[in-house]
Write a protein that holds these residues in place. Structure first.
Motif, PDB file in Angstrom:
ATOM      1  N   ARG A  63      17.867 -11.253 -58.514  1.00 38.85           N
ATOM      2  CA  ARG A  63      16.800 -11.285 -59.253  1.00 38.85           C
ATOM      3  C   ARG A  63      16.735  -9.994 -60.072  1.00 38.85           C
ATOM      4  O   ARG A  63      16.017  -9.587 -61.104  1.00 38.85           O
ATOM      5  N   SER A  92      19.023 -17.730 -57.220  1.00 42.85           N
ATOM      6  CA  SER A  92      18.174 -16.651 -57.560  1.00 42.85           C
ATOM      7  C   SER A  92      16.778 -16.928 -57.125  1.00 42.85           C
ATOM      8  O   SER A  92      16.381 -17.894 -56.301  1.00 42.85           O
ATOM      9  N   HIS A 106      14.224 -17.854 -58.401  1.00 43.00           N
ATOM     10  CA  HIS A 106      13.636 -19.167 -58.953  1.00 43.00           C
ATOM     11  C   HIS A 106      14.068 -20.370 -58.198  1.00 43.00           C
ATOM     12  O   HIS A 106      13.116 -21.187 -57.982  1.00 43.00           O
ATOM     13  N   GLU A 107      15.162 -20.376 -57.487  1.00 50.08           N
ATOM     14  CA  GLU A 107      15.759 -21.520 -56.892  1.00 50.08           C
ATOM     15  C   GLU A 107      15.114 -21.592 -55.533  1.00 50.08           C
ATOM     16  O   GLU A 107      14.559 -22.531 -55.172  1.00 50.08           O
ATOM     17  N   ASP A 163      12.229 -19.967 -54.629  1.00 48.82           N
ATOM     18  CA  ASP A 163      10.966 -20.492 -54.671  1.00 48.82           C
ATOM     19  C   ASP A 163      10.720 -22.045 -54.780  1.00 48.82           C
ATOM     20  O   ASP A 163       9.853 -22.714 -54.369  1.00 48.82           O
ATOM     21  N   ARG A 164      11.419 -22.593 -55.775  1.00 54.97           N
ATOM     22  CA  ARG A 164      11.486 -24.087 -56.009  1.00 54.97           C
ATOM     23  C   ARG A 164      11.727 -25.055 -55.118  1.00 54.97           C
ATOM     24  O   ARG A 164      11.108 -26.023 -54.600  1.00 54.97           O
TER      25      ARG A 164
END
Length: 301
Positions: free
Chosen positions: A176, A195, A197-198, A200-201
Motif C-alpha cells: 500500500r 495490494s 485493494h485486492e 479487501d475485494r
C-alpha cells in the motif's frame, strides 16, 4: 511444515534504515517467547544466536544513495554463510530481524540451495527500489530489487552470483506504499502483487489460495516467507519504523499463516522490522511470535 528442526538466527542490524532500535528486534522477539512457543508446538528448536556485527554502532553513511553500504554487505555476507550452514544440517532457517535489508543475505544463502526459489513478500512496501529510484537511499527499501539482480553491483553480486531469485517467482502481499520506480519495475518484470485493494475485494483466503497455486505452477523448489511487521495495520504492530495505515488485520494475518502451514509449502521464513523503542509493551514482538505459532501449526484444539 515438513521439517521438524528449526534453527533461529538473529540479525541485530539497523544499517538498512535511519531509525535506531530495530537492531533490538531479535532480542524483543526472543523475550516474547518464540523458542518456548515453537517448542510447545513440538519442534526441535536450536537458537543459533545472533550474527556478530564487526562495525561500530555509529553509522557511517558513506553514500547518500546507498547508506551504510559496507555494513549491509558485511551483514548480508555473514547471514548468507550462516544460512548455508543451517541448510547443510537439514534444518529450517527462521531469521529474526533487524531491518528488511537483511533479506539480501537471507535470499543469497537460500539461493545456493534453491535454484527456483519462490518468495512471498508480506509487506506494506515493495522494497524494489534501486539507488536511482530510492527517495531515501535506505537499503531496506531495496532487498527485492537487489535479489533480482537490479541495483549496485556490490550488493547484487554478494557471494559471487546473481540474480538470487526470479522476478516472476515473487508474490507481494499487503502493498500500500509503492514508489513510482517500483511500480515501473513491477510492470516491467511481471511481479505479482496483491495490494490492500485486492485483499479487501477478494479476501485473504482467495489471496493465499491463488498465491499457492501460482507458485506451484512456477515449479518452485522452495518457498521463502519474508514478513515485515509493517505489513499489518499499525493498530496491531505499532513498533515498526515505517508504519502505513490501512494494513492487513491481525486475524487476516493469522489466517494467511495457517493456510501457508497447511500447504506444507514454506521452507524458510524471516520476521523483520520489530523496533522495541517504538513499540508498546513489546506488542509488536508478541504479534510476531503469535504469527510464527500459526505458521508452524499451532492449533486451538
Amino acid at each position: 511444515m515438513k521439517n521438524n528442526k528449526i534453527s533461529i538466527i538473529g540479525v541485530p542490524s539497523d544499517y538498512g534504515q535511519h531509525r535506531r532500535g530495530v537492531d533490538m528486534g531479535p532480542s524483543a522477539i526472543r523475550y516474547a517467547g518464540v523458542v518456548e512457543r515453537l517448542d510447545r508446538i513440538g519442534y526441535e528448536v536450536l537458537d543459533e544466536g545472533d550474527i556478530l556485527l564487526k562495525h561500530d554502532k555509529v553509522k557511517k553513511v558513506q553514500d547518500e544513495q546507498l547508506k551504510n553500504l559496507d555494513e549491509v554487505i558485511e551483514v548480508s555476507s555473514q547471514l548468507s554463510d550462516k544460512i548455508q550452514d543451517v541448510l547443510g544440517k537439514g534444518r529450517f532457517p527462521l531469521i529474526l530481524g533487524g531491518d528488511h535489508s537483511i533479506a539480501i543475505g537471507t535470499l543469497t544463502g537460500l539461493g545456493t540451495k534453491y535454484k527456483n526459489l519462490g518468495v512471498i513478500w508480506y509487506d506494506a512496501h515493495a522494497d524494489l527500489n534501486t539507488p536511482e529510484t530510492s527517495p531515501s537511499g535506505n537499503i531496506h527499501g531495496m532487498p527485492l530489487a537487489v535479489s533480482c539482480g537490479l541495483g549496485d553491483e556490490r550488493l547484487v553480486n554478494i557471494a559471487g552470483y546473481a540474480p538470487k531469485i526470479k522476478p516472476e517467482n515473487i508474490i507481494i502481499i499487503g502493498a500500500r506504499s509503492v514508489d513510482p520506480g517500483e511500480k515501473e519495475l513491477i510492470k516491467k518484470h511481471g511481479i505479482k502483487v496483491y495490494s490492500m485493494h485486492e485483499i479487501d475485494r477478494m479476501g485473504m483466503t482467495k489471496v493465499i489460495e491463488e498465491s499457492i497455486e501460482y507458485l506451484k505452477k512456477r515449479n518452485v523448489d522452495g518457498v521463502h516467507l519474508s514478513l515485515d511487521l509493517d505489513g499489518l495495520d499499525p493498530l496491531y504492530t505499532p513498533g515498526v519504523g515505517t508504519p502505513v495505515p490501512g494494513g492487513i488485520t491481525y486475524r487476516e494475518s493469522h489466517l494467511a499463516m495457517e493456510m501457508l502451514e497447511e500447504s506444507g509449502f514454506i521452507t524458510s521464513a524471516e520476521f523483520v522490522e520489530v523496533n522495541p523503542i517504538l513499540d508498546e509493551r513489546n506488542k509488536t514482538a508478541e504479534v510476531a511470535v503469535a504469527l510464527m505459532g500459526s505458521l508452524f501449526g499451532e492449533k486451538l484444539v
